[in-house]
Every structure is written in C-alpha cells, then in structure tokens.
Scaffold this motif. Structure first.
Motif, PDB file in Angstrom:
ATOM      1  N   ASP A  57       0.817  -1.206   0.000  1.00  0.00           N
ATOM      2  CA  ASP A  57       0.000   0.000   0.000  1.00  0.00           C
ATOM      3  C   ASP A  57       0.856   1.263   0.000  1.00  0.00           C
ATOM      4  O   ASP A  57       0.478   2.280  -0.594  1.00  0.00           O
ATOM      5  N   LYS A  61       0.573   3.225  -4.244  1.00  0.00           N
ATOM      6  CA  LYS A  61      -0.430   4.283  -4.186  1.00  0.00           C
ATOM      7  C   LYS A  61       0.232   5.625  -3.893  1.00  0.00           C
ATOM      8  O   LYS A  61       1.370   5.689  -3.436  1.00  0.00           O
ATOM      9  N   GLU A 163      -4.134   1.900  -7.230  1.00  0.00           N
ATOM     10  CA  GLU A 163      -2.793   1.333  -7.402  1.00  0.00           C
ATOM     11  C   GLU A 163      -2.234   1.683  -8.794  1.00  0.00           C
ATOM     12  O   GLU A 163      -1.966   0.809  -9.606  1.00  0.00           O
TER      13      GLU A 163
END
Length: 222
Positions: A57, A61, A163
């Motif tokens: 994550d 991102k 993403e």
C-alpha cells in the motif's frame, strides 16, 4: 520412521511493464498446471505475505514522488524478504509450485534502470536480502510501451484501489523499463524467456505453456 520428503516445488515468475497481462497469464498457467496434477500457489509483488501487503500500500499508491528511489527500493526489498520467508519458501518446501507476479527483476528494472539507482547495485541488494534464492524460470512479457500503457489506462478506469502510481511515471520511464527487462533477459538466458505479449491472450498463453513444459518437463494436462 518418517515418510519420504516431497520434492521441492518450482518457482516461476512473470515480469514485464505495465499492461503486459501478467495477472491474466498467471491464472491461465495455474489452471493448466493444476490440470496436469501439480499443486500451485499464486502470489504477487509487492505483497504476498501479510506484512508485505502492508508495504504494498505504501509503494503502489499516492503521488509519483512519494518516495525517493532508494527508499522505494528498500521498502520493496523488505517486502520481498518477508514474502520469501513467510510464503514462497514454505510452499516450495511442501512441493507446491509458486507462480509470482513480479519478483526481484522488477526491482532491478524499475528502481535500478528506470529510477536510476543502477542495475548492478539493485542486483547486489537483492543478493544481500535473499542470498542465492532465485526463480527457476522467469517469463518476461514484452510489448511496445504505448500499447502497454493504453492497456493500463483501460484497466485503471474500472478500478477503485488507486494502485496506479507507477503507471503515472511517464513514457520515458516506461521506455527505460522495457529496455532493462530485455537486457536482463539477454544476460540470463538460462533463467529468462521473453514472450511476445502484443498478441491475443491465447497465443501468449500458448508460448508460456510451451516454455514451462519444455523447461520444467511437464506433461500437458490441458
């Protein structure tokens, strides 16, 4: 007395730039191997293990300039070390075949070449983290940069996970990335096979299956 030890599984990685179709091809290959009677585990990077997914994550991102290249490389390599220890090695030791969407070649290509840290330096970092651990076979899905990015844009239009950080890094970045993957394939011909990914899904799968069957001595189950 203990029973016979299961033979070690095989470790196959799929690599390539954005939009190359790795996830689709891993699913098709896993199905074909299972039809041949082989136990298969599919996974991905960054991620794969619980701690590695947390790091994912952070990496995929956010803003393009969220991390310096070296911070990015260290985060990805930390996720990989955890992935190998927690999921990949145990599965192989149990006799499962592991199919992974990206592995250390991505760090060499993305952070080493495209982000400018140096391919040799990133190769050395992977060896520091993993020792001599490496895939048995790496399939590099190659296609023109503009085709891959167009596919990625269409894919992202239907996603809500955010993403897309690497997709937004620009044409020059992705051109350097493609050249790096082809350089890796040229240097490691015993491990790597380039697959033309600018074709329909069935044709790509056919070449992938032929490479796996020939190199891994698999009898076709499909």
């Amino acid at each position: 007395m203990t029973g016979p030890t299961a033979p070690r599984g095989r470790f196959i990685t799929l690599e390539g730039g954005e939009g190359a179709g790795k996830s689709t091809q891993i699913r098709l290959l896993a199905d074909r191997l299972e039809q041949a009677g082989i136990a298969v585990r599919t996974t991905r990077e960054p991620g794969g293990a619980p701690g590695s997914e947390l790091i994912r994550d952070l990496i995929v991102k956010g803003a393009v300039d969220r991390w310096t290249p070296m911070t990015e490389a260290l985060l990805i390599t930390a996720a990989r070390a955890e992935h190998v220890a927690r999921l990949i090695r145990p599965a192989l030791e149990q006799g499962q075949w592991v199919l992974c969407d990206r592995f250390f070649d991505s760090t060499v290509a993305y952070q080493g070449a495209a982000r400018g840290l140096g391919m040799t330096e990133m190769t050395n970092l992977q060896q520091l983290a993993l020792g001599n651990f490496a895939p048995d076979l790496t399939l590099i899905l190659d296609l023109p940069v503009d085709v891959g990015l167009a596919r990625a844009v269409r894919r992202e239009a239907g996603r809500t996970d955010g993403e897309d950080r690497f997709e937004r890094m620009g044409q020059d970045f992705h051109s350097r990335l493609r050249r790096a993957y082809l350089e890796i394939a040229g240097q490691e011909t015993a491990r790597c096979q380039v697959i033309d990914a600018d074709r329909d899904i069935g044709a790509i799968h056919g070449d992938i299956w032929k490479s796996v069957a020939d190199r891994m001595d698999v009898t076709d189950g499909g």
